[in-house]
Design a protein around this motif. Structure first.
Motif, PDB file in Angstrom:
ATOM      1  N   GLY A  79       0.820  -0.750   0.286  1.00 65.83           N
ATOM      2  CA  GLY A  79      -0.068  -0.137   0.071  1.00 65.83           C
ATOM      3  C   GLY A  79       0.852   1.375   0.371  1.00 65.83           C
ATOM      4  O   GLY A  79       1.836   1.387   0.185  1.00 65.83           O
ATOM      5  N   ASN A  80       0.412   2.088   0.282  1.00 66.24           N
ATOM      6  CA  ASN A  80       0.842   3.733  -0.214  1.00 66.24           C
ATOM      7  C   ASN A  80       1.992   4.016  -1.280  1.00 66.24           C
ATOM      8  O   ASN A  80       3.176   4.312  -1.196  1.00 66.24           O
ATOM      9  CB  ASN A  80       1.656   4.030   0.829  1.00 66.24           C
ATOM     10  N   VAL A  81       1.485   2.908  -2.630  1.00 63.62           N
ATOM     11  CA  VAL A  81       3.037   3.155  -3.863  1.00 63.62           C
ATOM     12  C   VAL A  81       1.521   3.282  -4.689  1.00 63.62           C
ATOM     13  O   VAL A  81       0.904   2.265  -4.978  1.00 63.62           O
ATOM     14  CB  VAL A  81       3.043   1.742  -4.522  1.00 63.62           C
ATOM     15  N   ARG A 414      13.901   3.197  -3.213  1.00 61.81           N
ATOM     16  CA  ARG A 414      13.595   4.730  -3.272  1.00 61.81           C
ATOM     17  C   ARG A 414      12.655   5.303  -2.373  1.00 61.81           C
ATOM     18  O   ARG A 414      12.422   6.732  -2.602  1.00 61.81           O
ATOM     19  CB  ARG A 414      12.360   4.120  -4.238  1.00 61.81           C
ATOM     20  N   GLY A 415      12.798   4.584  -1.259  1.00 69.71           N
ATOM     21  CA  GLY A 415      12.769   5.235  -0.022  1.00 69.71           C
ATOM     22  C   GLY A 415      10.967   5.277   0.402  1.00 69.71           C
ATOM     23  O   GLY A 415      10.450   6.567   1.070  1.00 69.71           O
ATOM     24  N   ILE A 416      10.294   4.466  -0.470  1.00 71.73           N
ATOM     25  CA  ILE A 416       9.107   4.602  -0.516  1.00 71.73           C
ATOM     26  C   ILE A 416       8.671   4.018   1.354  1.00 71.73           C
ATOM     27  O   ILE A 416       8.583   2.284   1.461  1.00 71.73           O
ATOM     28  CB  ILE A 416       8.266   3.501  -1.806  1.00 71.73           C
ATOM     29  N   GLU A 417       7.648   4.806   1.494  1.00 75.25           N
ATOM     30  CA  GLU A 417       6.965   4.168   2.524  1.00 75.25           C
ATOM     31  C   GLU A 417       5.579   3.464   2.287  1.00 75.25           C
ATOM     32  O   GLU A 417       4.315   3.528   2.354  1.00 75.25           O
ATOM     33  CB  GLU A 417       6.453   5.323   3.831  1.00 75.25           C
ATOM     34  N   TRP A 418       6.067   2.082   2.283  1.00 74.09           N
ATOM     35  CA  TRP A 418       4.709   1.213   1.838  1.00 74.09           C
ATOM     36  C   TRP A 418       4.173   0.869   3.193  1.00 74.09           C
ATOM     37  O   TRP A 418       4.984   0.439   4.030  1.00 74.09           O
ATOM     38  CB  TRP A 418       5.321  -0.161   0.347  1.00 74.09           C
ATOM     39  N   THR A 419       3.836   0.021   2.977  1.00 72.60           N
ATOM     40  CA  THR A 419       2.224  -0.385   3.878  1.00 72.60           C
ATOM     41  C   THR A 419       1.936  -1.738   3.416  1.00 72.60           C
ATOM     42  O   THR A 419       1.190  -2.495   2.621  1.00 72.60           O
ATOM     43  CB  THR A 419       1.337   0.041   4.204  1.00 72.60           C
TER      44      THR A 419
END
Length: 459
Positions: A79-81, A414-419
């Motif tokens: 999520g959050n992507v 990439r520093g993506i704060e995925w859930t």
């Protein structure tokens, strides 16, 4: 002999995407499957969470079935992507054999009507996203109109009308966000007018949705006798279609009710074709102007030339949803869908202009067929798409980094704060705890950053 293995990405973690994943995992096939669901929102379930009115617990019960699919543990969720920003089609080709787009349709369909751009003219989809606590929409909504017009005769029009007319305290048992309750509680609305250009036997809403309107506390249902002088085509529709029969029965019962005691009124105007949203002289909605229509004898309507006008300080356009284009993916601007044949995405040859299959790319749900049909129809839709995914084995992509770990490495780099699914469980439990403290089942967390922080266990 080594079995083939399908690494599948699904973009969109609503019912369409989850159904597609579940159907593939249960399908008869001669290869192994590994599925990753991607969604731009930190929480799954798409329009069931962010497109169904909070006072529809029966429909939201679909989440229980979807959760059972995810909780099996054979589908990963990220999520959050955001597709097109955090990940691209090129990224998916690098890590997967195929992708299914299940991104739905969340924008309002356009309405070519003079005055549609006035202040106080709103799209129903935006209003729904606000009252459902969508994290990407402003937390404030201008509810300062006493008289409101709603254009449309489908279920969304009824949802919007019901939410506007319903007393806020009657929404407290639901998962309505606190900011939404606060705003609705202060609303000065007295009259909500719903406009449909055809007659009562041609409406697009379902009987259940209609009945719910009549159950509103302290709200009178106002119907007009002139709308019920049925022609032979309308009479045939009532006698020959069970759904139309039930809808007519409900409306006829409402006509017998006494009115005048309630503090709010919900008016249903049939045979009313909106012509213009009228400026109050200061760039704001001041009225709605419409033409009275009449049956044409064949189930349609024709204009009568009789023009009417009604004061209104706000207008909500509930004329349908529309899909959004995705970077690198073909898009039909007329219908708001991804061009496809039974879920196989099609692209145009630049030289010949002929349509050809875009191998490895598929679609399902509303982005495939348009925003029509109920949530249940999405399952049969996904079955059709999955059939082609299985049969197209020879045309799958051949990714250079197909391992499950490589996707996580890409997102982390990439520093993506995925859930993930554990994160959704944390958020779910947190929202239920917020509700429990107030004697409610759930209170939604609205800000995206707060959702992510809770989901990632960083609160």
């Amino acid at each position: 002999m080594t079995r083939n293995r399908l690494r599948l990405a699904i973009v969109g973690a609503g019912p369409a995407g989850i159904y597609a994943a579940d159907i593939l995992l249960k399908a008869e096939r001669n290869f192994d499957v590994s599925i990753d669901l991607f969604d731009q929102l930190p929480a799954p379930y798409g329009l069931v969470r962010y497109g169904v009115a909070p006072d529809h617990p029966r429909i939201k019960g679909i989440i229980t079935a979807l959760r059972e699919v995810l909780d099996r543990g054979d589908i990963r969720i990220f999520g959050n992507v955001r597709f097109g920003t955090d990940i691209t089609l090129a990224d998916l080709k690098k890590h997967y054999n195929a992708v299914i787009f299940a991104t739905g349709a969340v924008r309002d369909a356009s309405l070519n009507l003079p005055g549609v751009g006035l202040e106080g003219s709103y799209g129903a989809a935006d209003f729904v996203s606000w009252y459902d606590g969508h994290p990407d929409y402003p937390r404030d909504w201008p509810l300062d109109a006493r008289e409101v017009a709603v254009i449309g005769n489908g279920n969304v029009a009824l949802d919007v009308s019901r939410m506007l007319a319903k007393h806020a305290d009657d929404l407290l048992p639901t998962e309505i966000p606190q900011n939404v309750y606060d705003a609705l509680e202060q609303s000065p609305v007295t009259d909500v007018h719903v406009f449909g250009r055809r007659g009562p036997t041609s409406v697009k809403f379902t009987p259940l949705e209609l009945r719910e309107l009549g159950e509103l506390r302290d709200v009178d249902m106002i119907l007009y006798d002139e709308d019920f002088d049925y022609d032979e085509a309308a009479k045939a529709a009532v006698s020959g279609n069970k759904q139309v029969f039930v809808i007519d029965k409900v409306l006829q019962q409402w006509r017998q009710r006494s009115v005048g005691e309630a503090s709010r009124r919900l008016h249903l105007h049939f045979f009313a074709k909106p012509l213009e949203i009228v400026d109050d002289g200061h760039g704001h909605v001041g009225a709605i102007r419409w033409e009275r229509t009449a049956p044409d004898g064949e189930g349609g309507v024709v204009g009568t030339g009789e023009i009417r006008e009604l004061p209104a300080q706000a207008v909500y356009r509930a004329v349908g949803y529309f899909g959004s284009p995705l970077p690198g993916v073909p898009f039909d601007k007329e219908f708001g869908t991804i061009p496809n044949h039974e879920g196989q995405v099609l692209t145009r040859d630049k030289e010949s202009g002929d349509a050809r299959q875009m191998y490895g790319v598929y679609a399902t749900g509303w982005i495939k067929r348009g925003p029509v049909g109920l949530i249940g129809h999405t399952k049969s839709d996904a079955m059709e798409t999955i059939k082609h995914v299985i049969n197209d084995l020879g045309n799958w992509w051949r990714p250079e980094s197909p391992s499950e770990e490589s996707v996580i490495e890409m997102l982390e780099t990439r520093g993506i704060e995925w859930t993930d699914l554990d994160g959704w469980h944390r958020l779910d439990e947190h929202e239920q705890a917020l509700g429990s403290a107030e004697g409610r089942k759930r209170i939604k967390v609205v800000p995206r950053d707060e959702m992510v922080t809770i989901s990632r266990g960083e609160a």
